[in-house]
Design an enzyme around this catalytic site. Structure first.
Site, PDB file in Angstrom:
ATOM      1  N   ASN A 210       0.845  -1.198   0.000  1.00  0.00           N
ATOM      2  CA  ASN A 210       0.000   0.000   0.000  1.00  0.00           C
ATOM      3  C   ASN A 210       0.876   1.242   0.000  1.00  0.00           C
ATOM      4  O   ASN A 210       2.102   1.145  -0.003  1.00  0.00           O
ATOM      5  CB  ASN A 210      -0.948  -0.036   1.204  1.00  0.00           C
ATOM      6  CG  ASN A 210      -0.178  -0.157   2.498  1.00  0.00           C
ATOM      7  OD1 ASN A 210       0.625   0.698   2.830  1.00  0.00           O
ATOM      8  ND2 ASN A 210      -0.404  -1.247   3.230  1.00  0.00           N
ATOM      9  N   ILE A 311      -2.558  -7.647  13.859  1.00  0.00           N
ATOM     10  CA  ILE A 311      -1.478  -7.529  14.851  1.00  0.00           C
ATOM     11  C   ILE A 311      -1.963  -6.817  16.108  1.00  0.00           C
ATOM     12  O   ILE A 311      -1.782  -7.303  17.231  1.00  0.00           O
ATOM     13  CB  ILE A 311      -0.265  -6.790  14.234  1.00  0.00           C
ATOM     14  CG1 ILE A 311       0.250  -7.600  13.042  1.00  0.00           C
ATOM     15  CG2 ILE A 311       0.837  -6.597  15.278  1.00  0.00           C
ATOM     16  CD1 ILE A 311       1.269  -6.897  12.183  1.00  0.00           C
TER      17      ILE A 311
END
Ligand code: C5P
Length: 415
Positions: A210, A311
């Site tokens: 990204n 995460i």
């Protein structure tokens, strides 16, 4: 947490009998995590050897102003800039006089003139010398200029006299040195920041990623250092220099980042998830470069993707999570989605930003965010990422203290 982690201390040693105590001092400072560089005057070397100080500080000892070899390693101006504090212990009557007189004829006095760091002296001399009106005038002059004095102590002296002029005990000097840093809002805290995007391999030459530049995460890491924290920065592939004193661990994929974060999580008080983690990765990584001809015939190439671990959610899901701050980069309904993310991922705070605005989105130098927490919605106006980071950390520090106090109360009720 060690009270002096990450702190850079120049320890100046001048020529008095108390110089033998400087060895103890350097050991104590090191034990609390400080990085110590010792500077000795010529007279100090008559009392204690540079070799001893080098062994205890794990750094070369600086002796001369114009030593070409030493200057090539770290020049005197660099050393003056490097220091968070210059601590002179013992500081003799002569050294105090030279400092008060603005001398710069050896390395230590030159450093004291050149630095913008605080200067602290632990005077050590015979009681008569301390009481002498010239020494007292020098003392007043130095105090007036903002130099801090630790001691002297009163009591038995090496020469047999009793009175003021003993150097303070090394433990007390260390305590007073630590106190200089307690105003830092994150003093003594360990912060982990994730930054940048992750790369998910498709084949040996291609990946999915990204537009994250990592700038926001790096700015936060730098601001956290400024605020006195010890910082671990877990970064995806970015083109940024590591801020000074930050421990940086580079990763590539989301799964690498997940692993590194959990490997170091027990050393973390505050976790700030700023990384733009790829939510998905290719289900299989082709061993060889995928060719556009033959077997992949036609105009379409299908990639099957699987979910990556979340995460930040895995951090809040641990048994004893740290204080967790997430980011929510949204293009519409920014605050609504951010608040929802906070609840879903059990974050303590979430930083919402509108990435549809190209001036504050990915890769830009500035940002404008709203910090959301329980009964909190605080907009941080448009500013450089550095300034936004500083303001963000003020909120984080405030909320962290509240959260920690609450946890301690809960633990004591539970026990
Ligand atoms: O769900 P979303 O990706 O928008 O959440 C953003 C927040 O979650 C950020 O703090 C980001 O660092 C974190 N995140 C993560 N692991 C993922 C996805 C997002 O830590 N796989």
């Amino acid at each position: 947490m060690q009270q002096l982690s990450n702190k850079r201390i120049v320890l100046g040693v001048t020529g008095g009998i108390a110089a033998y105590k400087s060895a103890e001092l350097v050991r104590h400072l090191g034990k609390l995590g400080a990085d110590v560089r010792v500077v000795m005057t010529k007279a100090a070397c008559e009392f204690i050897t540079p070799l001893t100080m080098q062994a205890l500080s794990h750094n070369p000892v600086h002796l001369d102003l114009l030593d070409t070899k030493a200057e090539a390693g770290m020049g005197h101006i660099e050393l003056a800039r490097w220091a968070d504090v210059i601590l002179v212990a013992p500081a003799t009557a002569d050294f105090m006089a030279r400092l008060a007189g603005g001398h710069a004829d050896d390395l230590l006095t030159t450093l004291c003139l050149a630095t913008s760091a605080p200067i602290c002296l632990a005077p050590a001399m015979n009681q008569g010398m301390w009481r002498d009106s010239v020494t007292q005038e020098n003392r007043d002059e130095l105090l007036e200029r903002g130099v801090k004095l630790f001691g002297p102590d009163d009591g038995f002296q090496a020469c047999g006299d009793v009175g003021p002029g003993r150097m303070l005990d090394p433990e007390i000097i260390v305590e007073k040195t630590s106190e200089l840093f307690t105003h830092d809002i994150l003093s003594g805290l360990r912060v982990m920041v994730t930054a940048g995007g992750t790369r998910e391999d498709i084949d040996p030459v291609r990946y999915i990623s990204n537009h994250s530049s990592g700038k926001m995460g790096f700015a936060i890491a730098e601001a956290a250092i400024e605020a006195g924290a010890t910082v671990t920065l877990v970064s995806g592939p970015v083109h940024l220099d590591t801020p000074e004193r930050v421990k940086r661990i580079d990763v590539v994929s989301a799964r690498d980042m997940h692993q590194v974060v959990h490997d170091h999580l027990n050393e973390v008080d505050i976790f700030i998830g700023c990384a733009a983690v790829s939510d998905y990765r290719p289900a299989e990584v082709a061993k060889e470069k995928i060719k556009k001809d033959a077997e992949n015939s036609g105009e379409m190439l299908e990639l099957r993707l699987v979910r990556n671990p979340d995460i930040i959610a895995s951090v809040t899901g641990t048994e004893k999570p740290p204080f967790v701050v997430g980011f929510a980069a949204e293009t519409h309904n920014v605050l609504g989605y951010a608040a929802d993310k906070m609840r879903r991922k059990k974050l303590n705070l979430v930083v919402a930003n509108d990435v549809s605005d190209s001036e504050i989105g990915f890769g830009s130098q500035s940002n404008e965010v709203t910090v959301i927490g329980e009964e909190l919605e605080e907009p941080l106006p448009r500013a450089s990422k550095k300034v936004v980071s500083r303001k963000l950390l003020q909120i984080v520090a405030r909320r962290f203290r509240k959260w920690r106090a609450q946890n301690e109360t809960n633990e004591s009720i539970g026990s």
